[in-house]
Design a protein around this motif. Structure first.
Motif, mmCIF file in Angstrom:
data_model
loop_
_atom_site.group_PDB
_atom_site.id
_atom_site.type_symbol
_atom_site.label_atom_id
_atom_site.label_comp_id
_atom_site.label_asym_id
_atom_site.label_seq_id
_atom_site.Cartn_x
_atom_site.Cartn_y
_atom_site.Cartn_z
ATOM 1 N N VAL A 24 0.708 -1.080 -0.036
ATOM 2 C CA VAL A 24 -0.119 0.080 0.032
ATOM 3 C C VAL A 24 0.896 1.358 -0.152
ATOM 4 O O VAL A 24 1.652 1.394 0.940
ATOM 5 N N ALA A 25 0.901 2.041 -1.140
ATOM 6 C CA ALA A 25 1.662 3.142 -1.057
ATOM 7 C C ALA A 25 1.131 4.282 -1.734
ATOM 8 O O ALA A 25 1.124 4.642 -3.025
ATOM 9 N N PRO A 26 0.203 5.017 -1.058
ATOM 10 C CA PRO A 26 -0.441 6.221 -1.488
ATOM 11 C C PRO A 26 0.234 7.413 -1.773
ATOM 12 O O PRO A 26 -0.139 8.141 -2.737
ATOM 13 N N ASP A 30 0.663 10.629 -6.843
ATOM 14 C CA ASP A 30 1.051 11.938 -7.385
ATOM 15 C C ASP A 30 2.539 11.883 -8.028
ATOM 16 O O ASP A 30 3.174 12.936 -8.323
ATOM 17 N N ARG A 31 3.128 10.556 -8.116
ATOM 18 C CA ARG A 31 4.722 10.603 -8.653
ATOM 19 C C ARG A 31 4.417 9.521 -9.590
ATOM 20 O O ARG A 31 5.148 8.282 -9.182
ATOM 21 N N PRO A 32 4.256 9.744 -10.748
ATOM 22 C CA PRO A 32 4.195 8.854 -11.934
ATOM 23 C C PRO A 32 5.479 8.098 -12.213
ATOM 24 O O PRO A 32 5.338 6.995 -12.660
ATOM 25 N N ALA A 33 6.759 9.044 -12.005
ATOM 26 C CA ALA A 33 7.918 8.231 -12.247
ATOM 27 C C ALA A 33 8.261 7.280 -11.465
ATOM 28 O O ALA A 33 8.583 5.988 -11.675
ATOM 29 N N ASP A 34 7.773 7.530 -10.120
ATOM 30 C CA ASP A 34 8.293 6.623 -9.216
ATOM 31 C C ASP A 34 7.155 5.332 -9.147
ATOM 32 O O ASP A 34 7.675 4.183 -8.832
ATOM 33 N N LEU A 35 5.947 5.679 -9.581
ATOM 34 C CA LEU A 35 5.122 4.710 -9.904
ATOM 35 C C LEU A 35 5.500 3.832 -10.911
ATOM 36 O O LEU A 35 5.446 2.399 -10.497
ATOM 37 N N ALA A 36 5.760 4.066 -11.742
ATOM 38 C CA ALA A 36 6.330 3.362 -13.071
ATOM 39 C C ALA A 36 7.354 2.228 -12.491
ATOM 40 O O ALA A 36 7.465 1.216 -12.823
ATOM 41 N N THR A 51 -4.202 8.459 -9.639
ATOM 42 C CA THR A 51 -3.500 7.637 -9.859
ATOM 43 C C THR A 51 -3.450 7.739 -11.491
ATOM 44 O O THR A 51 -4.622 7.226 -12.207
ATOM 45 N N GLN A 52 -2.575 7.969 -12.175
ATOM 46 C CA GLN A 52 -2.503 8.055 -13.742
ATOM 47 C C GLN A 52 -1.729 6.884 -14.191
ATOM 48 O O GLN A 52 -0.576 6.609 -14.231
ATOM 49 N N VAL A 53 -2.767 5.932 -14.885
ATOM 50 C CA VAL A 53 -2.102 4.687 -15.237
ATOM 51 C C VAL A 53 -2.003 4.800 -16.940
ATOM 52 O O VAL A 53 -2.994 4.540 -17.772
ATOM 53 N N ARG A 54 -0.849 5.325 -17.241
ATOM 54 C CA ARG A 54 -0.324 5.410 -18.406
ATOM 55 C C ARG A 54 0.798 5.716 -18.715
ATOM 56 O O ARG A 54 1.765 5.591 -17.772
ATOM 57 N N GLY A 55 1.542 6.072 -19.935
ATOM 58 C CA GLY A 55 3.059 6.025 -20.129
ATOM 59 C C GLY A 55 4.004 4.900 -19.754
ATOM 60 O O GLY A 55 3.406 3.468 -20.084
#
Length: 299
Positions: A24-26, A30-36, A51-55
């Motif tokens: 669980v990492a809320p 707001d951190r798309p690079a770290d999310l990827a 959460t933007q699920v893209r790119g």
């Protein structure tokens, strides 16, 4: 591993953890690079609307995206399909919560007496002003869009005494609903409630011209998607007295940030994209997505 990037019912997180690894990492919402980067270790993502699920996220190797809600504008659905990533929304699980929000908030704005606390605490007795509120019975509720949530709004609104009309150019199953053109709906409704997704067709649909065609004392509710309603136009109409009230639960940019146009607007309700989030709805949504994602992963 399942990566959960936004809030989810704790009981259903525990249910998942009993079956496999869950992170669980809320902070990643707001951190798309770290999310990827984090998604490379995951087989599934569970997200809400931030959460933007893209790119680069789509190329991390995930197999499933569980959406704790129904709107998919934060997910590149075509990109997921091209990569064989299954997208699972929680269709229907928060319908009642959104419908209750719409009907109760519309009734509150029509009555207009619930914002008198500051005057009363200051020792005033604003009875004359508070007594100018309106009853729901006999008022017209116009639904812009007639999908599942709008139909539930209709079901709840009619016993209150609302007359209900709807406009939806894509609907083919109207039942007994009275349909009207969008222009007629805007001009004739005491409450206008928005129930359309954000698309190229609907972006800015309720703008300055549309708001200007509404009754001066009409109420506008948007619990659908930000970007469909022009927020600056709403603020301007409220200040000018050409709109009777508004409730906005979703916004073009979330959070609002310091440059939002709403400061000082009268008869305005702002909520942080929670129309579909109650204790009960959160449990239903979380259960649906937990079971579906676990099933898709063979847990």
């Amino acid at each position: 591993m399942i990566l959960v990037t936004e809030f989810m019912d704790e009981d259903w997180i525990a249910w998942l953890r009993a079956r496999g690894e869950v992170r669980v990492a809320p902070e990643l919402a707001d951190r798309p690079a770290d999310l990827a980067v984090a998604a490379r270790a995951a087989r599934a993502l569970i997200v809400r609307n931030r959460t933007q699920v893209r790119g680069d996220v789509l190329d991390a190797g995930i197999a499933v995206v569980g959406r704790l809600g129904v709107g998919l504008d934060n997910i590149d659905v075509a990109g997921c399909e091209a990569r064989g990533i299954r997208v699972i929304p929680a269709t229907g699980a928060n319908t009642l919560a959104v419908a209750e929000y719409v009907v109760t908030t519309a009734a509150m704005l029509l009555r207009g007496a619930y914002a008198m606390r500051p005057e009363m605490e200051a020792g005033d007795w604003p009875r004359a002003e508070a007594g100018r509120g309106r009853e729901v019975a006999g008022k017209t509720l116009g639904l812009v869009g007639y999908g599942a949530i709008a139909r539930e709004v209709e079901r709840l609104a009619r016993p209150f005494g609302f007359e209900v009309v709807a406009h939806d150019p894509h609907c083919r199953d109207w039942g007994a609903m009275r349909t009207v053109t969008l222009d007629a709906l805007l001009a004739g409704s005491d409450v206008v409630s928005v129930h359309v997704p954000l698309t190229d067709e609907t972006r800015g649909l309720i703008g300055a011209e549309a708001i200007g065609s509404m009754k001066d004392d009409a109420v506008l509710v948007n619990a659908a998607r930000g970007g469909v309603v022009d927020e600056a136009a709403v603020a301007g109409a409220l200040r000018a007295g050409t709109l009777g009230g508004a409730a906005l639960d979703c916004f073009e940019h979330e959070p609002l940030g310091p440059s939002h146009p709403f400061a000082g607007c009268p008869n305005l309700v702002l909520t942080p994209h929670i129309a579909g989030v109650t204790r009960e709805a959160n449990a239903r949504v979380s259960e649906m997505i937990a079971r579906a994602v676990a099933g898709a992963l063979g847990w």
